[in-house]
Design a protein around this motif. Structure first.
Motif, mmCIF file in Angstrom:
data_model
loop_
_atom_site.group_PDB
_atom_site.id
_atom_site.type_symbol
_atom_site.label_atom_id
_atom_site.label_comp_id
_atom_site.label_asym_id
_atom_site.label_seq_id
_atom_site.Cartn_x
_atom_site.Cartn_y
_atom_site.Cartn_z
ATOM 1 N N ALA A 6 0.835 -1.201 0.000
ATOM 2 C CA ALA A 6 0.000 0.000 0.000
ATOM 3 C C ALA A 6 0.872 1.253 0.000
ATOM 4 N N ALA A 7 1.940 1.250 0.793
ATOM 5 C CA ALA A 7 2.812 2.422 0.859
ATOM 6 C C ALA A 7 3.490 2.658 -0.479
ATOM 7 N N SER A 8 3.993 1.601 -1.114
ATOM 8 C CA SER A 8 4.677 1.796 -2.383
ATOM 9 C C SER A 8 3.699 2.203 -3.479
ATOM 10 N N SER A 9 2.468 1.695 -3.465
ATOM 11 C CA SER A 9 1.501 2.110 -4.479
ATOM 12 C C SER A 9 1.062 3.544 -4.230
ATOM 13 N N ASP A 10 0.984 3.981 -2.958
ATOM 14 C CA ASP A 10 0.667 5.372 -2.658
ATOM 15 C C ASP A 10 1.744 6.285 -3.208
ATOM 16 N N ASP A 11 3.016 5.926 -2.982
ATOM 17 C CA ASP A 11 4.120 6.727 -3.483
ATOM 18 C C ASP A 11 4.101 6.787 -5.006
ATOM 19 N N ALA A 12 3.844 5.648 -5.641
ATOM 20 C CA ALA A 12 3.804 5.601 -7.100
ATOM 21 C C ALA A 12 2.657 6.464 -7.617
ATOM 22 N N PHE A 13 1.502 6.413 -6.963
ATOM 23 C CA PHE A 13 0.369 7.218 -7.407
ATOM 24 C C PHE A 13 0.696 8.696 -7.297
ATOM 25 N N ALA A 14 1.268 9.114 -6.173
ATOM 26 C CA ALA A 14 1.610 10.518 -5.990
ATOM 27 C C ALA A 14 2.629 10.962 -7.040
ATOM 28 N N ALA A 15 3.619 10.141 -7.303
ATOM 29 C CA ALA A 15 4.632 10.489 -8.303
ATOM 30 C C ALA A 15 3.997 10.594 -9.680
ATOM 31 N N ASP A 16 3.101 9.671 -10.025
ATOM 32 C CA ASP A 16 2.421 9.735 -11.315
ATOM 33 C C ASP A 16 1.565 10.988 -11.416
ATOM 34 N N LEU A 17 0.892 11.330 -10.343
ATOM 35 C CA LEU A 17 0.051 12.516 -10.334
ATOM 36 C C LEU A 17 0.893 13.774 -10.543
ATOM 37 N N LEU A 18 1.999 13.867 -9.859
ATOM 38 C CA LEU A 18 2.874 15.036 -9.999
ATOM 39 C C LEU A 18 3.555 15.084 -11.358
ATOM 40 N N ARG A 19 3.884 13.933 -11.904
ATOM 41 C CA ARG A 19 4.597 13.880 -13.183
ATOM 42 C C ARG A 19 3.825 14.606 -14.281
ATOM 43 N N GLY A 20 2.523 14.546 -14.235
ATOM 44 C CA GLY A 20 1.705 15.210 -15.239
ATOM 45 C C GLY A 20 1.689 16.724 -15.101
ATOM 46 N N HIS A 21 2.310 17.241 -14.043
ATOM 47 C CA HIS A 21 2.304 18.677 -13.793
ATOM 48 C C HIS A 21 3.703 19.279 -13.789
ATOM 49 N N THR A 22 4.666 18.558 -14.351
ATOM 50 C CA THR A 22 6.052 19.012 -14.336
ATOM 51 C C THR A 22 6.205 20.374 -15.017
ATOM 52 N N ASP A 23 5.554 20.567 -16.161
ATOM 53 C CA ASP A 23 5.667 21.850 -16.859
ATOM 54 C C ASP A 23 5.200 22.992 -15.957
ATOM 55 N N THR A 24 4.050 22.799 -15.320
ATOM 56 C CA THR A 24 3.490 23.835 -14.462
ATOM 57 C C THR A 24 4.385 24.086 -13.249
ATOM 58 N N ILE A 25 4.939 23.018 -12.687
ATOM 59 C CA ILE A 25 5.841 23.156 -11.538
ATOM 60 C C ILE A 25 7.073 23.974 -11.933
ATOM 61 N N VAL A 26 7.647 23.704 -13.088
ATOM 62 C CA VAL A 26 8.822 24.450 -13.553
ATOM 63 C C VAL A 26 8.441 25.907 -13.834
ATOM 64 N N LEU A 27 7.316 26.119 -14.504
ATOM 65 C CA LEU A 27 6.877 27.490 -14.759
ATOM 66 C C LEU A 27 6.686 28.240 -13.438
ATOM 67 N N GLY A 28 6.146 27.562 -12.451
ATOM 68 C CA GLY A 28 5.961 28.176 -11.144
ATOM 69 C C GLY A 28 7.277 28.563 -10.502
ATOM 70 N N ALA A 29 8.290 27.726 -10.673
ATOM 71 C CA ALA A 29 9.611 28.010 -10.104
ATOM 72 C C ALA A 29 10.253 29.219 -10.777
ATOM 73 N N LEU A 30 9.837 29.509 -12.005
ATOM 74 C CA LEU A 30 10.424 30.623 -12.752
ATOM 75 C C LEU A 30 9.659 31.938 -12.576
ATOM 76 N N ARG A 31 8.514 31.903 -11.930
ATOM 77 C CA ARG A 31 7.715 33.126 -11.784
ATOM 78 C C ARG A 31 8.453 34.216 -11.024
ATOM 79 N N SER A 32 9.288 33.842 -10.079
ATOM 80 C CA SER A 32 9.956 34.848 -9.253
ATOM 81 C C SER A 32 11.255 35.358 -9.868
ATOM 82 N N GLY A 33 11.684 34.763 -10.979
ATOM 83 C CA GLY A 33 12.899 35.246 -11.629
ATOM 84 C C GLY A 33 13.613 34.149 -12.389
ATOM 85 N N ASP A 34 14.587 34.556 -13.169
ATOM 86 C CA ASP A 34 15.369 33.626 -13.980
ATOM 87 C C ASP A 34 16.156 32.698 -13.066
#
Length: 129
Positions: A6-34
Motif C-alpha cells: 500500500a505504501a509503495s503504491s501510494d508513493d507511485a500514485f503521488a509520483a504519477d500525479l505530480l509527473r503530469g504537472h512538471t511543466d506547471t511546476i517548472v513554470l511556477g519556479a520561474l515566476r519569481s525570476g530567472d
C-alpha cells in the motif's frame, strides 16, 4: 527496510500525479525570476522539504519542451561565477499557461475533494460531535 504494498503504491500514485504537472511546476519556479537548470531542481526539492524531487533528466527534457513551445526562453549566463550556466526565463505566454494550469488544477482538486468527500472528513475531525 521494505515498504508495504500500500505504501509503495501510494508513493507511485503521488509520483504519477505530480509527473503530469512538471511543466506547471517548472513554470511556477520561474515566476519569481530567472534560474539555471540545477537551481530549478533545488527550488522544487526545497519547496517540498525534500519529499519530492524531479529527476534531472526529466527536468532537462521539460526545459527543452518549454523553450520549444515558447513558454520559456533560454540563455547563457556569463562565466563570472564559475562555469557557464544556461538560464531559463518565463515568457508572457508561459505566465498565461501557468495561470491556466493552476486554475485547472484548483478546479480538478475541488471536484476530487467533493467526490472523495475529504472536506466532510476534515470538517468531522475539526468539529467532532
Amino acid at each position: 527496510m521494505t515498504q508495504s504494498p500500500a505504501a509503495s503504491s501510494d508513493d507511485a500514485f503521488a509520483a504519477d500525479l505530480l509527473r503530469g504537472h512538471t511543466d506547471t511546476i517548472v513554470l511556477g519556479a520561474l515566476r519569481s525570476g530567472d534560474r539555471y537548470g540545477f537551481e530549478i531542481y533545488k527550488t522544487i526539492r526545497d519547496a517540498t522539504g525534500g519529499d519530492h524531487e524531479i529527476k534531472e533528466a526529466t527536468l532537462y527534457a521539460t526545459y527543452r519542451r518549454l523553450v520549444r513551445d515558447g513558454l520559456v526562453e533560454a540563455y547563457w549566463g556569463d562565466e563570472s561565477q564559475g562555469g557557464r550556466r544556461k538560464y531559463y526565463r518565463i515568457t508572457d505566454a508561459g505566465r498565461a499557461v501557468y495561470r491556466s494550469n493552476v486554475a485547472a488544477w484548483v478546479a480538478t482538486r475541488d471536484v476530487i475533494d467533493a467526490l472523495l468527500d475529504t472536506r466532510a472528513d476534515t470538517h468531522r475531525k475539526a468539529h467532532p460531535r
